[in-house]
Design an enzyme around this catalytic site. Structure first.
Site, PDB file in Angstrom:
ATOM      1  N   SER A  14     109.532  30.444 -26.494  1.00  0.00           N
ATOM      2  CA  SER A  14     108.350  29.574 -26.468  1.00  0.00           C
ATOM      3  C   SER A  14     107.107  30.353 -26.876  1.00  0.00           C
ATOM      4  O   SER A  14     106.762  31.369 -26.256  1.00  0.00           O
ATOM      5  CB  SER A  14     108.149  29.012 -25.064  1.00  0.00           C
ATOM      6  OG  SER A  14     106.850  28.453 -24.990  1.00  0.00           O
ATOM      7  N   HIS A  39     110.289  27.445 -29.999  1.00  0.00           N
ATOM      8  CA  HIS A  39     109.920  26.346 -29.098  1.00  0.00           C
ATOM      9  C   HIS A  39     108.390  26.220 -29.072  1.00  0.00           C
ATOM     10  O   HIS A  39     107.672  27.191 -28.805  1.00  0.00           O
ATOM     11  CB  HIS A  39     110.458  26.669 -27.705  1.00  0.00           C
ATOM     12  CG  HIS A  39     110.308  25.578 -26.701  1.00  0.00           C
ATOM     13  ND1 HIS A  39     111.194  24.529 -26.597  1.00  0.00           N
ATOM     14  CD2 HIS A  39     109.384  25.377 -25.728  1.00  0.00           C
ATOM     15  CE1 HIS A  39     110.821  23.727 -25.597  1.00  0.00           C
ATOM     16  NE2 HIS A  39     109.720  24.221 -25.061  1.00  0.00           N
ATOM     17  N   ASP A  41     105.300  24.217 -27.397  1.00  0.00           N
ATOM     18  CA  ASP A  41     104.915  23.394 -26.247  1.00  0.00           C
ATOM     19  C   ASP A  41     103.614  22.658 -26.527  1.00  0.00           C
ATOM     20  O   ASP A  41     102.545  23.269 -26.600  1.00  0.00           O
ATOM     21  CB  ASP A  41     104.765  24.280 -25.006  1.00  0.00           C
ATOM     22  CG  ASP A  41     106.119  24.715 -24.460  1.00  0.00           C
ATOM     23  OD1 ASP A  41     106.960  23.839 -24.218  1.00  0.00           O
ATOM     24  OD2 ASP A  41     106.331  25.935 -24.300  1.00  0.00           O
ATOM     25  N   MET A  43     100.898  20.047 -25.215  1.00  0.00           N
ATOM     26  CA  MET A  43     100.400  19.453 -23.960  1.00  0.00           C
ATOM     27  C   MET A  43      99.063  18.773 -24.211  1.00  0.00           C
ATOM     28  O   MET A  43      98.244  19.285 -24.964  1.00  0.00           O
ATOM     29  CB  MET A  43     100.208  20.559 -22.913  1.00  0.00           C
ATOM     30  CG  MET A  43     101.444  21.405 -22.679  1.00  0.00           C
ATOM     31  SD  MET A  43     101.203  22.548 -21.320  1.00  0.00           S
ATOM     32  CE  MET A  43     102.671  23.577 -21.501  1.00  0.00           C
ATOM     33  N   HIS A  72     108.417  20.472 -28.173  1.00  0.00           N
ATOM     34  CA  HIS A  72     108.517  19.879 -26.835  1.00  0.00           C
ATOM     35  C   HIS A  72     107.208  19.161 -26.531  1.00  0.00           C
ATOM     36  O   HIS A  72     106.192  19.794 -26.243  1.00  0.00           O
ATOM     37  CB  HIS A  72     108.797  21.019 -25.833  1.00  0.00           C
ATOM     38  CG  HIS A  72     108.898  20.578 -24.401  1.00  0.00           C
ATOM     39  ND1 HIS A  72     108.893  21.483 -23.353  1.00  0.00           N
ATOM     40  CD2 HIS A  72     109.025  19.349 -23.843  1.00  0.00           C
ATOM     41  CE1 HIS A  72     109.007  20.823 -22.209  1.00  0.00           C
ATOM     42  NE2 HIS A  72     109.077  19.539 -22.473  1.00  0.00           N
ATOM     43  N   MET A  74     104.855  17.335 -24.313  1.00  0.00           N
ATOM     44  CA  MET A  74     104.505  17.014 -22.925  1.00  0.00           C
ATOM     45  C   MET A  74     103.227  16.190 -22.992  1.00  0.00           C
ATOM     46  O   MET A  74     102.138  16.651 -22.628  1.00  0.00           O
ATOM     47  CB  MET A  74     104.335  18.299 -22.117  1.00  0.00           C
ATOM     48  CG  MET A  74     105.671  18.958 -21.803  1.00  0.00           C
ATOM     49  SD  MET A  74     105.510  20.681 -21.345  1.00  0.00           S
ATOM     50  CE  MET A  74     105.414  21.396 -22.970  1.00  0.00           C
ATOM     51  N   MET A 144     113.916  20.445 -17.324  1.00  0.00           N
ATOM     52  CA  MET A 144     112.831  21.333 -16.909  1.00  0.00           C
ATOM     53  C   MET A 144     113.201  21.984 -15.577  1.00  0.00           C
ATOM     54  O   MET A 144     113.548  21.289 -14.618  1.00  0.00           O
ATOM     55  CB  MET A 144     111.522  20.550 -16.732  1.00  0.00           C
ATOM     56  CG  MET A 144     110.891  20.037 -18.007  1.00  0.00           C
ATOM     57  SD  MET A 144     110.532  21.300 -19.242  1.00  0.00           S
ATOM     58  CE  MET A 144     109.428  22.411 -18.334  1.00  0.00           C
ATOM     59  N   PHE A 150     102.699  24.950 -17.518  1.00  0.00           N
ATOM     60  CA  PHE A 150     102.298  26.355 -17.602  1.00  0.00           C
ATOM     61  C   PHE A 150     103.509  27.256 -17.752  1.00  0.00           C
ATOM     62  O   PHE A 150     104.586  26.946 -17.211  1.00  0.00           O
ATOM     63  CB  PHE A 150     101.524  26.763 -16.334  1.00  0.00           C
ATOM     64  CG  PHE A 150     100.283  25.940 -16.139  1.00  0.00           C
ATOM     65  CD1 PHE A 150      99.086  26.284 -16.765  1.00  0.00           C
ATOM     66  CD2 PHE A 150     100.325  24.781 -15.383  1.00  0.00           C
ATOM     67  CE1 PHE A 150      97.954  25.482 -16.619  1.00  0.00           C
ATOM     68  CE2 PHE A 150      99.195  23.974 -15.230  1.00  0.00           C
ATOM     69  CZ  PHE A 150      98.013  24.335 -15.845  1.00  0.00           C
ATOM     70  N   GLY A 152     105.276  31.106 -17.084  1.00  0.00           N
ATOM     71  CA  GLY A 152     105.233  32.119 -16.044  1.00  0.00           C
ATOM     72  C   GLY A 152     105.513  31.645 -14.628  1.00  0.00           C
ATOM     73  O   GLY A 152     105.238  32.368 -13.670  1.00  0.00           O
ATOM     74  N   ASP A 179     114.512  24.818 -19.621  1.00  0.00           N
ATOM     75  CA  ASP A 179     113.174  25.353 -19.930  1.00  0.00           C
ATOM     76  C   ASP A 179     112.416  25.580 -18.629  1.00  0.00           C
ATOM     77  O   ASP A 179     112.227  24.649 -17.840  1.00  0.00           O
ATOM     78  CB  ASP A 179     112.456  24.321 -20.816  1.00  0.00           C
ATOM     79  CG  ASP A 179     111.066  24.741 -21.268  1.00  0.00           C
ATOM     80  OD1 ASP A 179     110.652  25.874 -20.995  1.00  0.00           O
ATOM     81  OD2 ASP A 179     110.401  23.897 -21.902  1.00  0.00           O
ATOM     82  N   GLY A 180     111.976  26.845 -18.445  1.00  0.00           N
ATOM     83  CA  GLY A 180     111.135  27.168 -17.300  1.00  0.00           C
ATOM     84  C   GLY A 180     111.729  28.246 -16.414  1.00  0.00           C
ATOM     85  O   GLY A 180     112.797  28.065 -15.839  1.00  0.00           O
ATOM     86  N   GLY A 181     111.048  29.387 -16.370  1.00  0.00           N
ATOM     87  CA  GLY A 181     111.494  30.471 -15.489  1.00  0.00           C
ATOM     88  C   GLY A 181     112.783  31.150 -15.934  1.00  0.00           C
ATOM     89  O   GLY A 181     113.498  31.729 -15.115  1.00  0.00           O
ATOM     90  N   GLY A 201     109.558  31.890 -22.405  1.00  0.00           N
ATOM     91  CA  GLY A 201     108.258  32.296 -22.909  1.00  0.00           C
ATOM     92  C   GLY A 201     107.855  33.648 -22.364  1.00  0.00           C
ATOM     93  O   GLY A 201     107.924  34.671 -23.049  1.00  0.00           O
TER      94      GLY A 201
HETATM   95  C1  DX5 Z   1     106.313  24.789 -19.539  1.00  0.00           C
HETATM   96  C2  DX5 Z   1     106.851  24.869 -20.943  1.00  0.00           C
HETATM   97  C3  DX5 Z   1     107.742  26.010 -21.172  1.00  0.00           C
HETATM   98  C4  DX5 Z   1     107.107  27.364 -20.965  1.00  0.00           C
HETATM   99  C5  DX5 Z   1     108.139  28.254 -20.380  1.00  0.00           C
HETATM  100  O1  DX5 Z   1     105.684  23.591 -19.344  1.00  0.00           O
HETATM  101  O2  DX5 Z   1     107.552  23.698 -21.291  1.00  0.00           O
HETATM  102  O3  DX5 Z   1     108.372  25.954 -22.439  1.00  0.00           O
HETATM  103  O4  DX5 Z   1     106.639  27.959 -22.137  1.00  0.00           O
HETATM  104  O5  DX5 Z   1     107.537  29.423 -19.981  1.00  0.00           O
HETATM  105  P1  DX5 Z   1     108.299  30.494 -19.061  1.00  0.00           P
HETATM  106  O6  DX5 Z   1     109.508  30.921 -19.826  1.00  0.00           O
HETATM  107  O7  DX5 Z   1     107.285  31.558 -18.913  1.00  0.00           O
HETATM  108  O8  DX5 Z   1     108.651  29.793 -17.780  1.00  0.00           O
HETATM  109 ZN    ZN Z   2     108.754  23.758 -23.222  1.00  0.00          ZN
END
Ligand code: DX5
Ligand code: ZN
Length: 219
Positions: A14, A39, A41, A43, A72, A74, A144, A150, A152, A179-181, A201
């Site tokens: 990401s 990827h 993102d 928003m 993606h 959002m 998700m 966000f 991190g 996706d996420g963490g 990311g």
């Molecule tokens: C969060 C995004 C993710 C984000 C993941 O809303 O959709 O794609 O970049 O970031 P990490 O890998 O740091 O959780």
């Molecule tokens: Zn994403």
């Protein structure tokens, strides 16, 4: 051996964690470091409490990516932005079920008619059962494992439990993305549960060796 391990996991770093003042450089680094997709993102400050980038940035990075752009969305009312993201160069367009609800089938059909891959995403609190009826219509489901908005944040393991439910109810070629963490440890959990594609990311961009970081997610 489980079938999942025979397939190559699709790694989609990401760029939310990239240096936005050096996006071309960071996109080229990902491309040259073994990323399968990039990827992006998007928003809107409404669907999620953060604003990032839109179609003009997708268009700007497109010539440098040379690998598929995994966009993606959002955003609220994703149906109003499909053409602009496809014209900008999106290869996979994923939107949120929560942003469309009754319109979901129409939005899937709209994206599919444009001849790119369509993904459907759900937030952590959305029960997976609500999207089972769409599994035959989409190319990818994005689960998700953090609240979107966000980078991190910490991985929510209970969300990963949705992976096998999708797997059991989906045609074999459906791509399940998480996706996420995602990091070295949580990627293993997701792959064991049946994920085909991992978004990461902060784990990738914080590492000293991006190529190694991508490999560590895949293997
Ligand atoms: C969060 C995004 C993710 C984000 C993941 O809303 O959709 O794609 O970049 O970031 P990490 O890998 O740091 O959780
Ligand atoms: Zn994403």
């Amino acid at each position: 051996m489980n079938d999942t391990y025979k397939k190559k996991t699709i790694i989609s770093p990401s760029i939310l964690s990239a240096d936005f003042a050096n996006l071309q450089r960071d996109v080229e680094i990902l491309r040259d470091s073994g990323a399968d997709w990039i990827h992006v993102d998007v928003m809107d400050g409404h669907f999620v409490p953060n604003i990032t980038i839109g179609a003009p940035v997708v268009k700007a990075i497109k010539p440098y990516a040379q690998i598929p752009l995994d966009v993606h969305l959002m955003i609220e009312n994703p149906q109003n932005y499909i053409e602009s993201f496809i014209d900008a160069g999106a290869d996979i367009l994923t939107f949120h079920y929560e942003a469309t609800k009754d319109l979901t089938e129409d939005v899937i059909g709209h994206i599919k008619s444009q001849d790119i891959l369509v993904g459907l995403s759900i937030k952590p609190k959305t029960p997976v059962q609500e999207i089972l009826k769409y599994l035959l219509m989409v190319d990818m489901v994005l689960i998700m494992t953090v609240e979107p908005g966000f980078g991190g944040q910490a991985f929510l393991q209970e969300c990963a439990e949705k992976i096998p439910v999708i797997r059991q109810n989906a045609p074999e070629n459906l791509i399940i993305q998480v996706d996420g963490g995602i990091n070295r440890d949580t990627s293993q959990i997701c792959k064991e549960l049946g994920a085909d594609s991992l978004v990461a990311g902060s784990y990738i961009f914080k590492s000293d060796d991006i190529e190694e970081a991508i490999k560590s997610l895949r293997n």
